[in-house]
Design a protein around this motif. Structure first.
Motif, short mmCIF file in Angstrom:
data_model
loop_
_atom_site.label_atom_id
_atom_site.label_comp_id
_atom_site.label_asym_id
_atom_site.label_seq_id
_atom_site.Cartn_x
_atom_site.Cartn_y
_atom_site.Cartn_z
N ASP A 221 30.35 -69.09 3.30
CA ASP A 221 31.06 -70.41 4.14
C ASP A 221 30.64 -70.53 5.59
N LEU A 222 30.63 -71.60 5.88
CA LEU A 222 30.24 -72.02 7.36
C LEU A 222 31.27 -73.08 7.85
N GLN A 223 31.72 -72.65 8.70
CA GLN A 223 32.97 -73.62 9.40
C GLN A 223 32.64 -73.63 10.95
N VAL A 224 32.98 -74.95 11.14
CA VAL A 224 33.03 -75.47 12.68
C VAL A 224 34.37 -75.72 13.09
N GLY A 225 35.12 -75.24 13.64
CA GLY A 225 36.25 -75.76 14.20
C GLY A 225 36.41 -76.21 15.71
N GLY A 226 37.02 -77.41 15.64
CA GLY A 226 36.97 -78.36 16.97
C GLY A 226 37.89 -79.67 16.64
N ARG A 227 37.91 -80.43 17.68
CA ARG A 227 38.52 -81.62 17.56
C ARG A 227 37.63 -82.88 18.05
N CYS A 228 37.76 -84.06 17.38
CA CYS A 228 37.18 -85.30 17.80
C CYS A 228 37.16 -85.39 19.29
N LYS A 229 35.94 -85.70 20.09
CA LYS A 229 35.77 -86.07 21.40
C LYS A 229 36.57 -87.23 21.83
N CYS A 230 37.90 -86.92 22.09
CA CYS A 230 38.47 -88.32 22.47
C CYS A 230 39.04 -88.23 24.06
N ASN A 231 38.69 -87.15 24.72
CA ASN A 231 38.91 -87.28 26.44
C ASN A 231 40.02 -87.29 26.63
N GLY A 232 41.17 -86.78 25.77
CA GLY A 232 42.62 -86.72 26.21
C GLY A 232 43.27 -87.95 25.75
N HIS A 233 42.87 -89.07 25.30
CA HIS A 233 43.35 -90.36 25.13
C HIS A 233 43.67 -90.72 23.69
N ALA A 234 43.55 -89.74 22.77
CA ALA A 234 43.87 -90.15 21.30
C ALA A 234 44.69 -88.80 20.70
N SER A 235 45.46 -89.22 19.74
CA SER A 235 45.92 -87.92 19.04
C SER A 235 45.42 -88.11 17.45
N ARG A 236 44.84 -88.94 17.15
CA ARG A 236 44.20 -89.15 15.84
C ARG A 236 42.87 -89.55 15.77
N CYS A 237 42.03 -89.18 14.93
CA CYS A 237 40.55 -89.49 14.59
C CYS A 237 40.41 -89.99 13.25
N ARG A 238 40.03 -91.20 12.97
CA ARG A 238 39.91 -91.63 11.58
C ARG A 238 38.54 -92.33 11.26
N ARG A 239 38.43 -92.45 10.07
CA ARG A 239 37.05 -93.21 9.63
C ARG A 239 37.33 -94.66 9.77
N ASP A 240 36.27 -95.32 10.25
CA ASP A 240 36.22 -96.85 10.37
C ASP A 240 35.51 -97.32 9.01
N ASP A 241 35.57 -98.63 8.87
CA ASP A 241 35.01 -99.19 7.88
C ASP A 241 33.70 -98.74 7.34
N ALA A 242 32.81 -98.36 8.34
CA ALA A 242 31.48 -97.88 8.09
C ALA A 242 31.55 -96.34 7.52
N GLY A 243 32.61 -95.84 7.76
CA GLY A 243 32.84 -94.30 7.47
C GLY A 243 32.62 -93.37 8.63
N HIS A 244 32.46 -94.04 9.63
CA HIS A 244 32.24 -92.94 11.03
C HIS A 244 33.67 -92.67 11.45
N ALA A 245 33.85 -91.53 11.92
CA ALA A 245 34.88 -90.93 12.50
C ALA A 245 35.08 -91.49 14.01
N VAL A 246 36.28 -92.17 14.18
CA VAL A 246 36.29 -92.87 15.71
C VAL A 246 38.04 -92.25 15.83
N CYS A 247 37.84 -92.29 17.26
CA CYS A 247 39.32 -91.83 17.70
C CYS A 247 40.19 -93.02 17.99
N VAL A 248 41.34 -92.92 17.55
CA VAL A 248 42.38 -93.97 17.66
C VAL A 248 43.00 -94.08 19.21
#
Length: 542
Positions: A221-248
């Motif tokens: 097993d290889l795990q990487v625990g963390g959060r999307c880098k949203c600089n304290g301005h988002a509580s959610r990180c979702r996939r956009d239409d291109a499949g990339h994770a973006v901050c809401v």
């Protein structure tokens, strides 16, 4: 709905807002960023693994049904490199490796953990593990950075003893453990940069001498625990239409990492949110007359670091940094609020009684000609009556003569100096403008004047030049009528040549030249010639 200086929100229960609607620092969900991502495995000597896109290390971990990836055994020494692309910027909290065997490795191993912040173009080491750090990595064995300068440098330590968990032994690396500034992480751009990564790389270095019976190294097993880098301005990180994770993004921020302000919210510079200062982006104040603005650091500094937004493309005949003024030719309608689309109305200046079409933007007072009064310059002042000349719509009551334009020009030629001048340059001097002129021909001068041909300085009061009288332009030649050497006492010195709003400046026409040559003794032919250019005259009188 809650309204604040920085905007309006209708979701007061969002983690990025207090219950009363005020913005606050928020964090995106904590996730295993490696889950379901294929790992690329390659050997420094043998090249890519037969199955270079490995999913057994990042699938759903089941301690009762382990899926293991094993290094190949053989005589070749070299490093195994596992590369994990995360697909976007994350702020990493930990990286863990779980081994398939239940006990400590019998042979010493060395492991390096590296990160990339530019999607694999460059790599930077974060941590080394070895039973002999000095020999393998030329670093002392230590678990705590001794100085703040060292806290963003890789450390090296012995990985043993490993942590025992269900399914095998675990090596866990915490990105902030042993870093002196970790308690102030939210206020430390250095540490925030230290934990940011787009890709993770694990380098496995087998022992230099291996026996044929040595068991291969096996990972489950290889795990990487963390959060999307949203600089304290988002509580959610979702996939956009291109499949990339973006901050809401919230707080009127934008960008994949909420690292810029959204359009029109440029009144203050962007900042990362902190637990004490949410730092939302603030809308520009354009009074409803523009939906476009820019940020100016110079304006921001001059305002005491309170406001730096500058409105652009003001509509509805407004102007100014906040679209708070009226354009030239328009005046404020105080019966309507400033944000009304008709807050600025055209100046209602009389076409004959006023000089030009501009008026005071606050009061609407037009600039009246001599003898004319009223807000719109539409009636004669006391002591004046209506005349017949468009240049003098009001004349004094004791002026019984009806002076035609022809006779008016003749009188001007008879009483004032007449010069042909070329304007070379101009510069301001206090309440005056100094024009550098070349007097080409002196047709007539006053009895006390000493004007001669050649270079001269012509002085014009700023109040007169501001309304365009006389209308002088650098690089052009004019017939100047009425410029005198201090006869009216307006010159800074008695010996200086002065032109004011009573001076005529006619742009020179070559066909005047033969008629004006005899002007010294024959005034009427010259006057008639000049009268032919009367539509070029620009007078300015109160």
């Amino acid at each position: 709905t809650f309204k604040f200086p920085w905007g309006i929100w209708t979701s007061p229960h969002d983690p990025c807002y207090h219950p009363d609607g005020r913005p606050r620092h928020c964090l995106s969900e904590f996730i295993n960023a490696a889950y379901g991502v294929s790992v690329n495995a390659s050997h420094s000597l043998q090249g890519p693994d037969n199955d270079s896109n490995i999913t057994t290390l990042t699938d759903l971990h089941n301690p009762h049904n382990l899926t293991c990836w094993m290094t190949h055994t053989g005589p070749d020494t070299g490093d195994w490199v596992l590369t994990l692309p995360l697909g976007r910027r994350f702020e990493i909290t930990y990286i863990s490796l779980q081994f398939c065997h239940q006990g400590e490795p019998s042979d010493p191993i060395s492991i390096s953990i590296l990160k990339s912040m530019d999607y694999g173009r460059t790599w930077r080491p974060m941590q080394h593990y070895s039973s002999n750090c000095l020999e393998n990595f030329r670093l002392p064995s230590q678990t705590i950075a001794k100085t703040r300068h060292q806290e963003t440098e890789p450390l090296c330590s012995d990985p043993r003893p490993l942590q025992r968990q269900r399914g095998g032994m675990v090596l866990a690396f915490s990105t902030l453990d042993g870093r002196p500034s970790s308690p102030d992480f939210d206020y430390s751009p250095t540490l925030q940069d230290w934990v940011t990564a787009t890709d993770i790389r694990v380098v496995l270095q087998p022992p230099a001498f291996t026996s044929p019976a040595q068991a291969p190294l096996a990972l489950s097993d290889l795990q990487v625990g963390g959060r999307c880098k949203c600089n304290g301005h988002a509580s959610r990180c979702r996939r956009d239409d291109a499949g990339h994770a973006v901050c809401v993004c919230e707080h009127h921020t934008a960008g994949p990492d909420c690292d810029v302000c959204e359009d029109f919210y440029f009144d203050r510079p962007w900042h990362r949110a902190t637990p004490t200062h949410p730092n939302p982006c603030v809308a520009c104040e354009c009074n409803g007359h523009s939906n476009k603005c820019r940020f100016s650091m110079e304006v921001f500094q001059q305002s005491g670091r309170r406001s730096g937004g500058v409105c652009q493309k003001c509509r509805h005949h407004t102007a100014g940094r906040h679209c708070q003024y009226c354009q030239n030719g328009y005046t404020r309608d105080h019966s309507k609020p400033l944000n009304h689309r008709k807050a600025c109305q055209p100046c209602q200046c009389h076409p004959l009684g006023a000089v030009g079409r501009w008026c005071n933007q606050t009061s609407g007072q037009c600039l009246c000609r001599d003898g004319v009064t009223g807000l719109r310059c539409n009636r004669c002042a006391p002591g004046y009556k209506q005349g017949r000349s468009p240049l003098r719509p009001c004349i004094r009551n004791n002026d019984n003569a009806r002076i035609s334009c022809q006779r008016c020009l003749n009188m001007l030629f008879l009483s004032w100096s007449v010069l042909k001048v070329q304007v070379k340059g101009m510069e301001r001097s206090g309440p005056w403008w100094q024009f550098s002129i070349s007097v080409q021909t002196v047709f007539r001068i006053g009895s006390t004047s000493r004007v001669r041909r050649g270079p001269q300085s012509l002085w014009v009061p700023d109040r007169d030049l501001g309304c365009g009288c006389p209308a002088l332009h650098v690089g052009r030649t004019f017939l100047l009528i009425g410029a005198e050497e201090g006869e009216r006492g307006w010159g800074p010195e008695e010996s200086r040549l002065v032109a004011d709003r009573s001076t005529l400046a006619l742009q020179w026409r070559e066909h005047w030249s033969p008629k004006l040559r005899g002007f010294r003794g024959q005034l009427k032919p010259a006057a008639r010639s000049a009268a032919g250019g009367a539509h070029h005259l620009r007078l300015c009188s109160r």
